[in-house]
Design a protein around this motif. Structure first.
Motif, PDB file in Angstrom:
ATOM      1  N   SER A  24      52.606  22.889  94.741  1.00  0.00           N
ATOM      2  CA  SER A  24      53.145  23.735  93.676  1.00  0.00           C
ATOM      3  C   SER A  24      52.429  25.077  93.724  1.00  0.00           C
ATOM      4  CB  SER A  24      52.960  23.077  92.306  1.00  0.00           C
ATOM      5  OG  SER A  24      51.586  22.880  92.032  1.00  0.00           O
ATOM      6  N   TYR A  25      53.124  26.116  93.324  1.00  0.00           N
ATOM      7  CA  TYR A  25      52.538  27.460  93.350  1.00  0.00           C
ATOM      8  C   TYR A  25      52.932  28.203  92.087  1.00  0.00           C
ATOM      9  CZ  TYR A  25      57.217  28.612  95.137  1.00  0.00           C
ATOM     10  OH  TYR A  25      58.570  28.739  95.298  1.00  0.00           O
ATOM     11  N   LYS A  26      52.335  29.383  91.920  1.00  0.00           N
ATOM     12  CA  LYS A  26      52.435  30.021  90.606  1.00  0.00           C
ATOM     13  C   LYS A  26      53.298  31.269  90.568  1.00  0.00           C
ATOM     14  CE  LYS A  26      47.831  28.333  89.439  1.00  0.00           C
ATOM     15  NZ  LYS A  26      46.414  28.685  89.201  1.00  0.00           N
ATOM     16  N   THR A  27      53.280  32.065  91.650  1.00  0.00           N
ATOM     17  CA  THR A  27      53.996  33.344  91.590  1.00  0.00           C
ATOM     18  C   THR A  27      55.150  33.360  92.585  1.00  0.00           C
ATOM     19  OG1 THR A  27      52.607  34.386  93.267  1.00  0.00           O
ATOM     20  CG2 THR A  27      51.837  34.496  90.991  1.00  0.00           C
ATOM     21  N   SER A  28      56.001  34.368  92.473  1.00  0.00           N
ATOM     22  CA  SER A  28      57.101  34.509  93.424  1.00  0.00           C
ATOM     23  C   SER A  28      56.551  34.709  94.832  1.00  0.00           C
ATOM     24  CB  SER A  28      57.966  35.703  93.032  1.00  0.00           C
ATOM     25  OG  SER A  28      58.557  35.491  91.782  1.00  0.00           O
ATOM     26  N   ILE A  29      57.282  34.194  95.792  1.00  0.00           N
ATOM     27  CA  ILE A  29      56.781  34.213  97.166  1.00  0.00           C
ATOM     28  C   ILE A  29      57.787  34.803  98.140  1.00  0.00           C
ATOM     29  CG2 ILE A  29      55.250  32.237  96.839  1.00  0.00           C
ATOM     30  CD1 ILE A  29      57.406  30.509  98.260  1.00  0.00           C
ATOM     31  N   ASN A  30      57.266  35.299  99.268  1.00  0.00           N
ATOM     32  CA  ASN A  30      58.103  35.668 100.411  1.00  0.00           C
ATOM     33  C   ASN A  30      58.421  34.440 101.244  1.00  0.00           C
ATOM     34  OD1 ASN A  30      58.599  38.433 100.237  1.00  0.00           O
ATOM     35  ND2 ASN A  30      56.563  38.928 101.021  1.00  0.00           N
ATOM     36  N   ASN A  31      57.387  33.643 101.489  1.00  0.00           N
ATOM     37  CA  ASN A  31      57.580  32.422 102.248  1.00  0.00           C
ATOM     38  C   ASN A  31      56.460  31.451 101.935  1.00  0.00           C
ATOM     39  OD1 ASN A  31      55.359  32.465 104.430  1.00  0.00           O
ATOM     40  ND2 ASN A  31      56.304  34.464 104.741  1.00  0.00           N
ATOM     41  N   LEU A  32      56.639  30.232 102.365  1.00  0.00           N
ATOM     42  CA  LEU A  32      55.634  29.195 102.207  1.00  0.00           C
ATOM     43  C   LEU A  32      55.436  28.549 103.563  1.00  0.00           C
ATOM     44  CD1 LEU A  32      55.264  26.682  99.314  1.00  0.00           C
ATOM     45  CD2 LEU A  32      55.272  25.829 101.665  1.00  0.00           C
ATOM     46  N   ASN A  52      64.439  32.162 100.700  1.00  0.00           N
ATOM     47  CA  ASN A  52      65.881  31.947 100.539  1.00  0.00           C
ATOM     48  C   ASN A  52      66.374  30.699 101.260  1.00  0.00           C
ATOM     49  OD1 ASN A  52      65.597  32.842 103.137  1.00  0.00           O
ATOM     50  ND2 ASN A  52      67.227  34.374 103.044  1.00  0.00           N
ATOM     51  N   GLU A  53      65.440  29.916 101.773  1.00  0.00           N
ATOM     52  CA  GLU A  53      65.795  28.664 102.437  1.00  0.00           C
ATOM     53  C   GLU A  53      65.432  27.493 101.543  1.00  0.00           C
ATOM     54  OE1 GLU A  53      63.433  29.428 105.985  1.00  0.00           O
ATOM     55  OE2 GLU A  53      65.294  29.714 107.132  1.00  0.00           O
ATOM     56  N   ARG A  54      66.127  26.394 101.728  1.00  0.00           N
ATOM     57  CA  ARG A  54      65.873  25.225 100.872  1.00  0.00           C
ATOM     58  C   ARG A  54      65.288  24.058 101.648  1.00  0.00           C
ATOM     59  NH1 ARG A  54      65.299  28.394  98.175  1.00  0.00           N
ATOM     60  NH2 ARG A  54      66.581  29.279  96.520  1.00  0.00           N
ATOM     61  N   GLU A  55      65.583  24.003 102.955  1.00  0.00           N
ATOM     62  CA  GLU A  55      65.099  22.887 103.754  1.00  0.00           C
ATOM     63  C   GLU A  55      64.976  23.323 105.206  1.00  0.00           C
ATOM     64  OE1 GLU A  55      66.918  19.099 102.751  1.00  0.00           O
ATOM     65  OE2 GLU A  55      66.927  18.520 104.856  1.00  0.00           O
ATOM     66  N   LEU A  65      61.962  23.372  99.799  1.00  0.00           N
ATOM     67  CA  LEU A  65      61.451  24.403  98.912  1.00  0.00           C
ATOM     68  C   LEU A  65      62.379  24.530  97.719  1.00  0.00           C
ATOM     69  CD1 LEU A  65      59.430  26.741  98.382  1.00  0.00           C
ATOM     70  CD2 LEU A  65      61.018  28.233  99.623  1.00  0.00           C
ATOM     71  N   ASP A  66      61.793  24.457  96.534  1.00  0.00           N
ATOM     72  CA  ASP A  66      62.540  24.646  95.290  1.00  0.00           C
ATOM     73  C   ASP A  66      61.896  25.806  94.549  1.00  0.00           C
ATOM     74  OD1 ASP A  66      63.673  24.568  92.743  1.00  0.00           O
ATOM     75  OD2 ASP A  66      63.816  22.389  92.728  1.00  0.00           O
ATOM     76  N   THR A  67      62.476  26.984  94.698  1.00  0.00           N
ATOM     77  CA  THR A  67      61.857  28.169  94.089  1.00  0.00           C
ATOM     78  C   THR A  67      61.976  28.156  92.568  1.00  0.00           C
ATOM     79  OG1 THR A  67      63.894  29.396  94.507  1.00  0.00           O
ATOM     80  CG2 THR A  67      62.105  29.646  96.108  1.00  0.00           C
TER      81      THR A  67
END
Lengths: 114, 115
Positions: A24-32, A52-55, A65-67
């Motif tokens: 889990s993360y806290k701020t908006s991201i470019n990528n993970l 912008n990707e989900r899987e 990824l669930d933004t």
């Protein structure tokens, strides 16, 4: 400060089972990104998923990824003893200035028993 | 080079002494990062270089820590008057220019022990 938090902190499974680790993360991201570390030394990049990707899949790895929930999961299927390592998620914050400022979580220690 | 190279691999130093840690990034990678990892912990960001300049030094824990990069290649992290809490593995990574969506490549780290 750490952006990502992984759970569980430690995971012990038998060979052949699947291993799921969450981040889990806290701020908006470019990528993970997910990394693997053996024996507390160098990290090896496993997979990158853009905001912008989900899987994404790579061999026995599946990342989601669930933004909206600011969370990601790493699934290792059909685990092997050689998968024993620490796994870290790392995020590149959206306002990082365009460079790869990876913010790491504390990691999940995975032990796969023969 | 083929990968990110760090030296020394291990360093034991006495409290109060200065140490220099070296990182040789992958050829052509203009972005270079230093991280610190304490035992059983995640990686703590220290500093980022783009070329020879360091636009982000926000992670350096104190003024005893400094880093430089010359020729857009090799970087040195210097810790002055080392303290026992400086004991950790120091990891260097590099990535390509405009690396907003690319991976970072890590060296094997320098394990620093301050006694």
């Amino acid at each position: 400060s750490q952006q990502g938090e992984e759970d569980p902190q430690a995971l012990s499974i038998q060979e052949g089972e699947n291993a799921t680790m969450n981040c889990s993360y806290k701020t908006s991201i470019n990528n993970l990104q997910w990394y693997r570390q053996n024996s507390g030394r160098g990290l090896v990049h496993l997979i990158l998923i853009r905001s912008n990707e989900r899987e994404k899949h790579s061999g026995r790895l599946r990342v989601t990824l669930d933004t909206s929930k600011k969370s990601s999961s790493l699934l290792i299927t059909a685990s092997r003893a050689a998968d024993t390592a620490s796994y870290f998620c790392a995020t590149v914050p959206f306002f990082s200035g365009g460079y790869n400022k990876l913010i790491f979580g504390a990691g999940t220690r995975l032990a796969v028993h023969p | 080079g083929a990968g990110v190279s760090q030296s020394p691999s291990n360093k034991v130093t006495e409290k109060g002494k200065d140490v220099e840690l070296r990182c040789d990034p992958i050829s052509g990678h203009t972005a270079l990062y230093w991280y610190r990892q304490s035992l059983g912990q995640g990686l703590e960001f220290l500093i980022y270089f783009q070329g020879n300049s360091a636009p982000d030094k926000s992670g350096l824990p104190s003024d005893r820590f400094s880093a430089e990069r010359t020729g857009g290649s090799v970087s040195t992290l210097t810790i002055q008057r080392t303290q026992q809490e400086d004991s950790a593995v120091y990891l260097c990574a590099s990535s390509a220019l405009f690396a907003g969506n690319t991976e970072a490549f890590f060296g094997q780290g320098t394990r620093l022990t301050v006694v």
